[in-house]
Design a protein around this motif. Structure first.
Motif, PDB file in Angstrom:
ATOM      1  N   THR B 437      -9.356  13.963  10.335  1.00 23.37           N
ATOM      2  CA  THR B 437     -10.010  12.590  10.144  1.00 23.37           C
ATOM      3  C   THR B 437      -9.199  11.860   9.274  1.00 23.37           C
ATOM      4  OG1 THR B 437     -12.159  14.329  10.029  1.00 23.37           O
ATOM      5  CG2 THR B 437     -12.110  11.518   9.521  1.00 23.37           C
ATOM      6  N   ASP B 438      -8.549  12.496   8.175  1.00 24.30           N
ATOM      7  CA  ASP B 438      -7.586  11.408   7.543  1.00 24.30           C
ATOM      8  C   ASP B 438      -6.545  11.032   8.336  1.00 24.30           C
ATOM      9  OD1 ASP B 438      -9.044  12.049   5.202  1.00 24.30           O
ATOM     10  OD2 ASP B 438      -7.858  13.644   4.436  1.00 24.30           O
ATOM     11  N   LEU B 439      -5.741  11.781   8.908  1.00 28.82           N
ATOM     12  CA  LEU B 439      -4.627  11.277   9.946  1.00 28.82           C
ATOM     13  C   LEU B 439      -4.996  10.480  11.087  1.00 28.82           C
ATOM     14  CD1 LEU B 439      -2.298  14.281   9.489  1.00 28.82           C
ATOM     15  CD2 LEU B 439      -2.039  12.203   8.223  1.00 28.82           C
ATOM     16  N   THR B 440      -6.157  10.734  11.427  1.00 26.70           N
ATOM     17  CA  THR B 440      -7.038  10.089  12.823  1.00 26.70           C
ATOM     18  C   THR B 440      -6.280  10.710  13.876  1.00 26.70           C
ATOM     19  OG1 THR B 440      -6.964   8.111  11.491  1.00 26.70           O
ATOM     20  CG2 THR B 440      -8.032   8.130  13.590  1.00 26.70           C
ATOM     21  N   THR B 441      -5.913  12.032  13.804  1.00 24.83           N
ATOM     22  CA  THR B 441      -5.121  12.526  14.913  1.00 24.83           C
ATOM     23  C   THR B 441      -5.390  14.044  15.199  1.00 24.83           C
ATOM     24  OG1 THR B 441      -2.804  12.741  16.023  1.00 24.83           O
ATOM     25  CG2 THR B 441      -3.145  13.152  13.540  1.00 24.83           C
ATOM     26  N   GLY B 459       1.791  17.543  11.615  1.00 25.96           N
ATOM     27  CA  GLY B 459       1.291  16.391  10.854  1.00 25.96           C
ATOM     28  C   GLY B 459       2.004  16.272   9.405  1.00 25.96           C
ATOM     29  N   LEU B 460       2.972  16.699   9.036  1.00 31.55           N
ATOM     30  CA  LEU B 460       3.716  16.582   7.805  1.00 31.55           C
ATOM     31  C   LEU B 460       4.850  15.408   7.714  1.00 31.55           C
ATOM     32  CD1 LEU B 460       4.122  20.325   7.088  1.00 31.55           C
ATOM     33  CD2 LEU B 460       2.570  19.015   6.083  1.00 31.55           C
ATOM     34  N   TRP B 461       4.325  14.388   6.994  1.00 31.77           N
ATOM     35  CA  TRP B 461       5.326  13.315   7.312  1.00 31.77           C
ATOM     36  C   TRP B 461       6.587  13.377   5.901  1.00 31.77           C
ATOM     37  CZ3 TRP B 461       3.480  13.180  11.335  1.00 31.77           C
ATOM     38  CH2 TRP B 461       2.225  12.458  11.508  1.00 31.77           C
ATOM     39  N   ALA B 466       9.266  18.245   5.656  1.00 33.86           N
ATOM     40  CA  ALA B 466       9.500  18.986   7.297  1.00 33.86           C
ATOM     41  C   ALA B 466      10.564  19.992   6.818  1.00 33.86           C
ATOM     42  CB  ALA B 466      10.155  17.988   8.166  1.00 33.86           C
ATOM     43  N   LEU B 467      11.605  19.898   5.790  1.00 36.30           N
ATOM     44  CA  LEU B 467      12.623  20.885   5.630  1.00 36.30           C
ATOM     45  C   LEU B 467      11.911  21.957   5.067  1.00 36.30           C
ATOM     46  CD1 LEU B 467      15.207  18.587   4.074  1.00 36.30           C
ATOM     47  CD2 LEU B 467      15.677  19.982   5.848  1.00 36.30           C
ATOM     48  N   ASP B 496      13.238   9.694   0.341  1.00 38.95           N
ATOM     49  CA  ASP B 496      12.451  10.293   1.370  1.00 38.95           C
ATOM     50  C   ASP B 496      11.300   8.979   1.586  1.00 38.95           C
ATOM     51  OD1 ASP B 496      11.528  11.605   3.526  1.00 38.95           O
ATOM     52  OD2 ASP B 496      10.893  13.494   2.064  1.00 38.95           O
ATOM     53  N   ARG B 497      10.962   9.007   3.024  1.00 36.52           N
ATOM     54  CA  ARG B 497      10.031   8.021   3.426  1.00 36.52           C
ATOM     55  C   ARG B 497       8.796   8.451   4.149  1.00 36.52           C
ATOM     56  NH1 ARG B 497      14.355   3.985   6.257  1.00 36.52           N
ATOM     57  NH2 ARG B 497      15.234   2.870   4.383  1.00 36.52           N
ATOM     58  N   ALA B 498       8.012   9.322   3.232  1.00 39.28           N
ATOM     59  CA  ALA B 498       6.831   9.968   3.850  1.00 39.28           C
ATOM     60  C   ALA B 498       5.751   9.056   4.213  1.00 39.28           C
ATOM     61  CB  ALA B 498       6.216  10.861   2.726  1.00 39.28           C
TER      62      ALA B 498
END
Lengths: 183, 1001, 100
Positions: B437-441, B459-461, B466-467, B496-498
């Motif tokens: 629900t938070d990520l709406t995906t 769903g990890l930005w 990711a690393l 980083d630009r999460a």
């Protein structure tokens, strides 16, 4: 007595820096089928019949592979064929079996070279690396049943029924050139 | 340098110029450019027309998800490919490309009238419009649809390229070379482990290529990338680029399509265009990242409107500014960073509009420091510009109501609606999804495969996340392989630009939503309005909405549209998204050429083709061939000037008058050997075998347990325990399989073994009144006459010096022999017989003449005169059944009620009244004057011209035929009705006098 | 392509070496001529079509040539086990337990 002869001369059919395909000299081939204790046959043929499916046994003049629970294939010197057939014949009453001369049935191609494992992956869903050196496997190569013997790390022999040989060879030729282009 | 190229940015080598053409005009790019990046470097956004409305479109993305910029690529004759994504096609000197779906030109397209008629072409248009009147279908609707249908144009010439395939076995397959994939590979790369990592792009790196500002453990991202790739290669990891994982199949079987030459200007010898890798991996790590979602608003498809992340990629990877005065509309932080990068490279960013009321203070500060105006709580309600966006209309939103709009001039509009994990391959595994629900995906949940999904694809930005997730995936993979990870892997990432964001359905507007052209699926031209209409018209399941609107059904499989479409459909249905569900992703991930699937199997190598030892002679002697099962068989041997009919007549006449030679090597042969051989034969075949003497042979009939004919052939007894069985050519493998089945599973107690000897023997048939005269002098070991070697005998002899199994039998009605010699001697024997036959004017004949000669004698061909529903009695072969035997395969079947019922179709002969030749397959009726549809009572199974009979002959299955000898039946044809008389199937020599060898005086 | 364990070769091998051979554990009657029409119909034609574990026969056609039996889940397409021909049905519950 059936002498296996081939229409084609043994020798190199196609070669590149990657791999080489040669036609092997004719040999006598025998399909052996038997059940139960096959030890008496060992004495008759002078080779101890291998027990695990896909494993082989070899003497100077004969090599045998177990292909199934009741099936072996032997390759022998052409001159030894009559003696092997009559050795089987002598045992038939005590150990019923089926020994069929299939010397005319197939040709053997030798596949070798640094990229021979890659060459095999063109037509074979099995992992060729999983065949131990010294073993052989009957398997599906590009839609055709073949018997593949791993003679060394980078050397295989492929037994192919005659009629399928042109199809298989055409793929191998393509592969030998394709792999060379990558080197 | 082209005007939108930024000096010092990107990985394209502009020092190595590459000229290519687009719609005939030459453009220059550099090594590393795609068609899209090179065109954008020249300020060209317009790359195509849309499928339905022919609206002008530009690249909206920079990767394989691109729905708009589909082009045709050409490399000389035959090498044309439609629907190539301009964002993936690398340029090379001489590449010709063209836009699609336009007439007469990309900039002026008459098909764009569809766009003006937008209101007509709404969801379900085809279903509604083409329903009525019915008579319009053939003449009006279908031609219209055919004209309009299809993306691009099909190639018209045969593809001259060749395609390859290989199997690949590995311990670990990693899909995706972004930070997650690379980190996983570094962990998994161990001695003795075979690790493969693949990426669809021309170079590895994934998001790292677009984010050079990041520093990984103090090292700039690109340096870290090169070092990591070098390290992986040094450890023996196979790094494959330009390789798309197209499908994930059972038990970690993954299809990879490698594009080998599409980026090269000169095609190397012996190199395929593409190669399909069929990978079997012990473990798979899916690290495919995430795809950015567009925002859905009126005019969101104008050339120049582009995903913000893609604009960032064009800048950082390709050194191209997609606009000099771009505007930004976003609901996610990531677009702010894109705007900053463009501003830092000299673009004058006109505005950053965010749908959110609050964003991170650092972002606001970043915009302020760059002098970029910021508008929070804004929506976009329109864009303008015919072939390129010129302005965007932004409206404030307050408590759900849309305020007055104001236009902002811009030359590009960057948008971001947040990110969707790429779950395609995960879905192929039947992996289950959970709604976040938070990520709406949707996020990946469980998969039945030995597979881990890592990084942004779950769903990890951000690069660091990711690393770290890649490390975890690598460690879990090693654990599953019973290996310990060596050392610890930890990463710290600067710059980083999460980021975070929100997701929308279509954006709020102050205009009539019913008129808005707010595109959800660009490739199929599906708008938000279409989706809502579908729900209004009763579609409840997302699967129905999808099919009614075609949302997500284009070649991009909804990579951009599925989640937006779901959000809108869920809103219209008033249900939460997981209750509406997601449509299923299916392979292939991206469009894949037929060539890649076919691999080597085309042209001469299309399928397995078996050739006999006599094939060479037949080819040298002008034979025409026909395929029979897998075999290529000589069909007939025309002499110069002869057509098929003439050649076959000559072959038939010569064989009946003197002698013919025929290659029968393809007949199946099985050596049945063992103490229980005769018992096995008795159980398998209908006939009795116990009393068949050694040296004699017999026609054998094989049934299934249902009582129907399966196969037939002549079987010779060469010893008490030894039978030489022959089968039909096509039935050889099937019969052996059936026999092995009964032997292994029903009668394992029998001491008998079956060995296929089909290929051990070359089999040559000699037939004709001179056959014995020709053969006799060549045979040692037996005298060829009716006393010493009567009809249906067999013997081991020597023929022309070759060891042979000789059969005396006939499939022609003439004196006949089949000579089996070791296969490699086949041609030698053939040539010896051919030479000896010259004295008798011998003819070689093929399968067609064989068919005629046997039909004249009424011999059946299983599979032609029978079709799997025919019993021996139906064929008049009750004589072949050993009635005294307690059992054989099919005996009980023959007593089935249907098989003993009256009125079964019987095999009979037909002679036409007007001497016309019937067509095989023609239907038969008793009464030609009955109303249509007529009652069909059978069909013609075989039909030939026959010189020996003096008129054409036919075999046919006719209801109750055996009781209707002499009666007339009718064969209605399109132009007339043919009358025929039912006869015996034996047209020639019913007394078998021709089989006798006359005593030589 | 599935992977199938051949109980004779004792190797797990690609599906392309195997052929499917119908439902398992259907025994041809000792004396078919004593069968009623109904019994013979059942033997010839009536087959199970389960959603879930299915007893079936395969042949290692391109390999050892043996027919053998298998339990395959028709939903997941996973083999729960393979075993030689002419051996009894394995216990389904313990197989499903093993798989989970």
């Amino acid at each position: 007595m059936l002498h296996p002869v081939s229409q084609h001369q043994p020798g190199v059919l196609v070669a590149s820096v990657a791999a080489q395909v040669s036609l092997c000299a004719p040999v006598a081939r025998l399909s052996l089928r038997a059940k139960g204790d096959v030890t008496p046959l060992t004495g008759a043929f002078g080779v101890s019949l291998p027990s695990g499916i896909g494993t082989c046994a070899e003497t100077d003049r004969l090599s045998a592979v177990r292909l199934g629970p009741d099936e072996w294939l032997m390759k022998a010197e052409v001159d030894d064929l009559p003696a092997i057939l009559s050795a089987g014949e002598r045992l038939y009453d005590t150990l019923p079996h089926s020994l069929v001369d299939v010397s005319g049935r197939e040709v053997t191609l030798e596949l070798s070279g640094p990229k021979v494992l890659d060459l095999l992956t063109l037509g074979m869903a099995r992992d060729p690396e999983m065949i131990p050196v010294g073993d052989a496997r009957r398997l599906n190569f590009d839609g055709v049943t073949v018997l593949l013997w791993r003679k060394a790390e980078d050397r295989f022999e492929m037994d192919i029924w005659h009629s399928f040989a042109p199809h298989i060879l055409s793929l191998l030729k393509t592969g030998v050139a394709e792999l060379a282009a990558e080197v | 340098m082209s005007s939108y190229r930024v000096a010092g940015k990107g990985r394209v080598d502009t020092g190595k110029p590459v000229d290519f053409t687009f719609d005939g005009k030459t453009y220059q790019g550099g090594v590393g450019d795609t068609v899209a990046s090179a065109l954008l470097a020249h300020g060209e956004h317009l790359m195509g027309r849309s499928f339905k409305y022919h609206r002008p479109r530009g690249a909206v993305a920079a990767g394989s998800e691109e729905p708009n910029a589909l082009i045709g690529t050409r490399r000389g004759p035959g090498r044309f490919e439609p629907n190539t994504r301009a964002t993936m096609q690398e340029i090379w000197p001489g590449l010709e490309t063209q836009s699609q779906n336009k007439f007469p030109s990309l900039k002026f397209d008459v098909g764009a009238v569809n766009d003006a008629a937008y209101m007509m072409f709404s969801a379900g248009f085809y279903y509604k419009t083409f329903m009525w009147p019915r008579s319009f279908w053939d003449k009006v609707y279908e031609p219209f649809i055919r004209q309009a249908a299809g993306l691009g144009v099909s190639p018209t010439e045969e593809d001259p390229d060749h395609y390859a395939s290989r199997y690949l076995h590995c311990d670990v397959l990693i899909v995706g070379t972004g930070p997650a994939g690379l980190a996983a590979a570094k962990v998994a790369a161990q001695d003795g482990l075979k690790v493969v990592i693949v990426d669809e792009h021309s170079e590895a790196g994934g998001t790292l290529l677009s984010e050079p500002q990041a520093k990984i453990d103090g090292t700039p991202a690109w340096d870290w990338l090169s070092a990591t790739l070098a390290e992986l290669k040094a450890t023996g990891v196979k790094v494959m680029t330009r390789t798309t994982a197209i499908g994930y199949y059972h038990q970690n079987f993954v299809g990879l399509c490698e594009r080998v030459t599409d980026h090269l200007s000169a095609l190397p010898d012996d190199t395929p265009r593409e190669r399909m890798w069929r990978v079997r991996a012990k473990r798979v790590i899916l690290a495919q990242g995430a795809l950015e979602k567009p925002l859905v608003f009126h005019g969101n498809d104008r050339p120049g409107v582009m995903l913000a992340g893609s604009a960032q990629t064009y800048l950082n990877r390709f050194g191209v500014l997609v606009g000099k005065s771009p505007a930004v509309i976003t609901s996610h932080d990531s677009a702010w960073f894109a705007a900053f990068d463009l501003a830092d490279s000299g673009a004058k960013v006109q505005v950053i509009a965010d749908t959110r009321a609050e964003v991170d203070a650092d972002l606001i500060a970043g915009a302020k420091s760059r002098g970029i105006p910021v508008k929070l709580s804004h929506t976009v309600t329109a864009t303008s510009g015919r072939l390129r966006v010129k302005s965007v209309r932004l409206n404030p939103v307050d408590g759900g109501s849309v305020g007055a709009g104001s236009n902002v001039t811009c030359d590009a509009l960057l948008m971001s609606g947040g990110w969707t994990p790429s779950l395609h391959l995960f879905s192929h595994t039947k992996g289950s999804l959970t709604w976040d629900t938070d990520l709406t995906t949707f996020l990946p949940n469980e998969t039945p495969e030995d597979c881990i999904i890592a990084g942004a694809s779950r769903g990890l930005w951000g690069i660091e996340a990711a690393l770290k997730d890649g490390v975890t995936a690598g460690e879990q993979t090693l654990d599953a392989l019973d290996r310990a990870a060596s050392g610890t892997h930890s990463y710290a990432v600067e710059n980083d630009r999460a980021g975070t964001g929100v997701t929308h359905k279509e954006l709020l507007t102050d205009k009539s939503p019913g008129k808005a052209k707010a595109f959800v699926d660009y490739q199929n031209d599906v708008t938000a309005k279409d989706l809502r209409l579908a729900v209004r018209e009763g579609m409840r399941s997302i699967e129905h909405v999808k099919r009614y609107t075609t949302n997500g059904m284009a070649t991009d499989q909804g990579k951009m549209s599925n989640i937006n479409g779901l959000n809108i459909a869920a809103d219209a249905l008033g249900k939460p998204q997981p209750k509406v569900g997601l449509t299923t992703f299916r392979p292939p991930y991206t469009p894949t050429t037929f060539g890649a699937f076919a691999g080597y199997h085309r042209g001469e190598h299309f399928e397995v083709t078996r050739k006999t030892q006599i094939d060479g002679w037949a080819r040298e002697n002008g034979a025409v061939f026909e395929p029979v099962g897998q075999w290529s068989r000589a069909w007939y041997f025309p002499k110069p000037g002869e057509d098929m009919e003439t050649a076959v007549r000559r072959e038939c006449v010569t064989t009946r008058n003197s002698v013919g030679i025929f290659d029968a090597s393809t007949l199946g042969k099985i050596e049945v050997k063992g103490p229980d051989a005769v018992e096995f034969m008795n159980r398998m075949y209908t006939n009795p075998w116990t009393k068949l003497g050694i040296g004699r042979c017999r026609y054998g009939l094989l049934l299934g347990d249902d009582g129907f004919i399966r196969d037939d052939g002549v079987i010779g007894r060469f010893g008490q325990d030894l039978f030489h069985v022959t089968t039909t050519t096509g039935g050889a493998a099937r019969v052996l399989n059936m026999m092995e089945d009964y032997l292994q599973t029903e009668w394992p107690d029998l001491n008998v073994w079956l060995t296929s000897t089909t290929e051990n023997w070359s089999t040559i048939a000699l037939n004709g009144p001179n056959a014995a005269r020709l053969l006799a002098p060549l045979v040692e070991g037996i005298d060829i006459n009716d006393e010493d070697f009567q009809h249906m005998s067999c013997a081991e002899v020597t023929v022309a010096g070759m060891p042979a199994r000789l059969f005396r039998l006939s499939f022609t009605g003439e004196i006949g022999f089949e000579i089996n010699v070791p296969a490699p001697m086949g041609r030698q024997l053939w040539e010896a017989l051919w030479a000896a036959g010259q004295a008798y004017d011998i003819t070689a004949y093929g399968t067609e003449t064989m068919h005629v000669l046997r039909a004249e004698k009424g011999y059946i061909i299983v599979g032609q005169d029978t079709d799997g529903t025919v019993t021996p009695q139906d064929c008049g072969m009750g004589w072949a059944i050993g009635k005294a035997k307690p059992d054989f395969v099919g005996k009980r079947g023959l007593m089935r009620p249907d098989l003993v019922a009256k009125g079964r179709k019987h095999l009979v002969g037909l002679l036409t009244e007007d001497d016309s030749k019937l067509e095989e397959g023609a239907q038969i009726v008793f009464d030609p004057n009955q109303p249509k549809p007529m009652t069909m009572v059978g069909h013609v199974t075989s039909s030939y011209q026959s010189d020996a009979v003096g008129q054409p002959i036919a075999l046919a299955l006719v209801a109750g035929g055996h009781d209707k000898m002499g009666e007339t039946v009718y064969i209605p044809m399109p132009d007339r009705t043919i009358k025929a008389k039912i006869t015996s199937t034996v047209f020639l020599d019913p007394e078998n006098t021709r089989l006798k060898i006359a005593k030589e005086s | 392509m599935l992977l199938i364990h051949c109980p004779y070769c004792k190797e797990t091998l690609p599906e392309s070496e195997f052929t499917y051979a119908g439902q398992a554990h259907i025994v041809r009657p000792e004396m078919p001529s004593e069968q009623t029409d109904a019994q013979w119909e059942e033997f010839l034609f009536l087959r199970a079509n389960p959603k879930g574990p299915h007893y079936e026969r395969w042949r290692h056609f391109h390999g050892c040539g043996r027919f053998f039996n298998a339990v395959r889940d028709t939903v997941s397409d996973k083999f729960l086990t393979t075993y030689p021909a002419n051996t009894p049905k394995p216990d389904l519950e313990s197989l499903i337990g093993d798989a989970e």
